[in-house]
Write a protein that holds these residues in place. Structure first.
Motif, short mmCIF file in Angstrom:
data_model
loop_
_atom_site.label_atom_id
_atom_site.label_comp_id
_atom_site.label_asym_id
_atom_site.label_seq_id
_atom_site.Cartn_x
_atom_site.Cartn_y
_atom_site.Cartn_z
N ASN A 51 -8.76 -1.58 1.16
CA ASN A 51 -8.20 -1.77 2.50
C ASN A 51 -8.07 -0.44 3.22
O ASN A 51 -7.89 0.60 2.59
N VAL A 57 1.78 -1.74 10.43
CA VAL A 57 1.97 -2.96 9.64
C VAL A 57 3.37 -3.53 9.90
O VAL A 57 3.54 -4.73 10.03
N CYS A 95 -0.15 -0.65 3.79
CA CYS A 95 -1.31 -1.44 3.39
C CYS A 95 -0.91 -2.92 3.50
O CYS A 95 0.26 -3.25 3.63
N THR A 96 -1.88 -3.81 3.39
CA THR A 96 -1.62 -5.25 3.54
C THR A 96 -1.00 -5.84 2.27
O THR A 96 -0.88 -5.18 1.25
N ARG A 97 -0.65 -7.11 2.34
CA ARG A 97 -0.09 -7.81 1.18
C ARG A 97 -1.13 -8.01 0.08
O ARG A 97 -0.79 -8.21 -1.07
N THR A 98 -2.40 -7.94 0.44
CA THR A 98 -3.46 -8.16 -0.54
C THR A 98 -3.82 -6.89 -1.31
O THR A 98 -4.81 -6.87 -2.03
N CYS A 99 -3.04 -5.83 -1.17
CA CYS A 99 -3.30 -4.56 -1.84
C CYS A 99 -3.23 -4.75 -3.35
O CYS A 99 -2.28 -5.33 -3.88
N PRO A 110 4.79 -6.23 3.33
CA PRO A 110 3.77 -5.36 2.72
C PRO A 110 4.35 -3.99 2.39
O PRO A 110 5.40 -3.59 2.90
#
Length: 127
Positions: A51, A57, A95-99, A110
């Protein structure tokens, strides 16, 4: 107006001024202060996050999670008391939650990271 002898002795002549200006002063070597007092834990990286750094964010500013982790207890207390500290960055980036490095549940916020901490964790050099 004639000058008194005391005044003549106090002011150096032009030649003395130029020789004083030519003296080169070598600076003392600077000591680098350690950023982290305690040893940094080395973690095994299970995956790599690709990412990009997202500067906005979060809606409001808060302390960088990694800076807070590496800060001493005294620094954290000062941060909570004053709302700021020179070793803890106030940011709204991260960074995003999908990190993959800092996984979060869907109901959690996040990870909050300053630019330095983001690049230190996301762009690790392979040894």
């Amino acid at each position: 107006r004639p000058q008194t002898p005391n005044r003549l002795q106090q002011t150096p002549n032009r030649q003395q001024q130029t020789t004083q200006a030519r003296k080169v002063v070598t600076p003392r070597p600077l000591k680098v202060a350690p950023l982290y007092r305690r040893p940094v834990k080395v973690i095994k990286i299970t995956g790599r996050c690709n990412n990009l750094f997202i500067p906005s964010v979060h809606k409001s500013k808060g302390g960088c999670d990694r800076c807070l982790y590496h800060a001493t207890e005294r620094n954290r207390e000062e941060f909570k008391k004053n709302g700021h500290h020179h070793r803890i960055n106030l940011v709204r980036s991260g960074c995003t939650r999908t990190c993959k490095l800092f996984p979060r549940k869907p109901d959690e916020k996040p990870v909050r990271l300053c630019r330095k901490c983001f690049h230190d964790t996301h762009y690790l050099q392979r040894v």
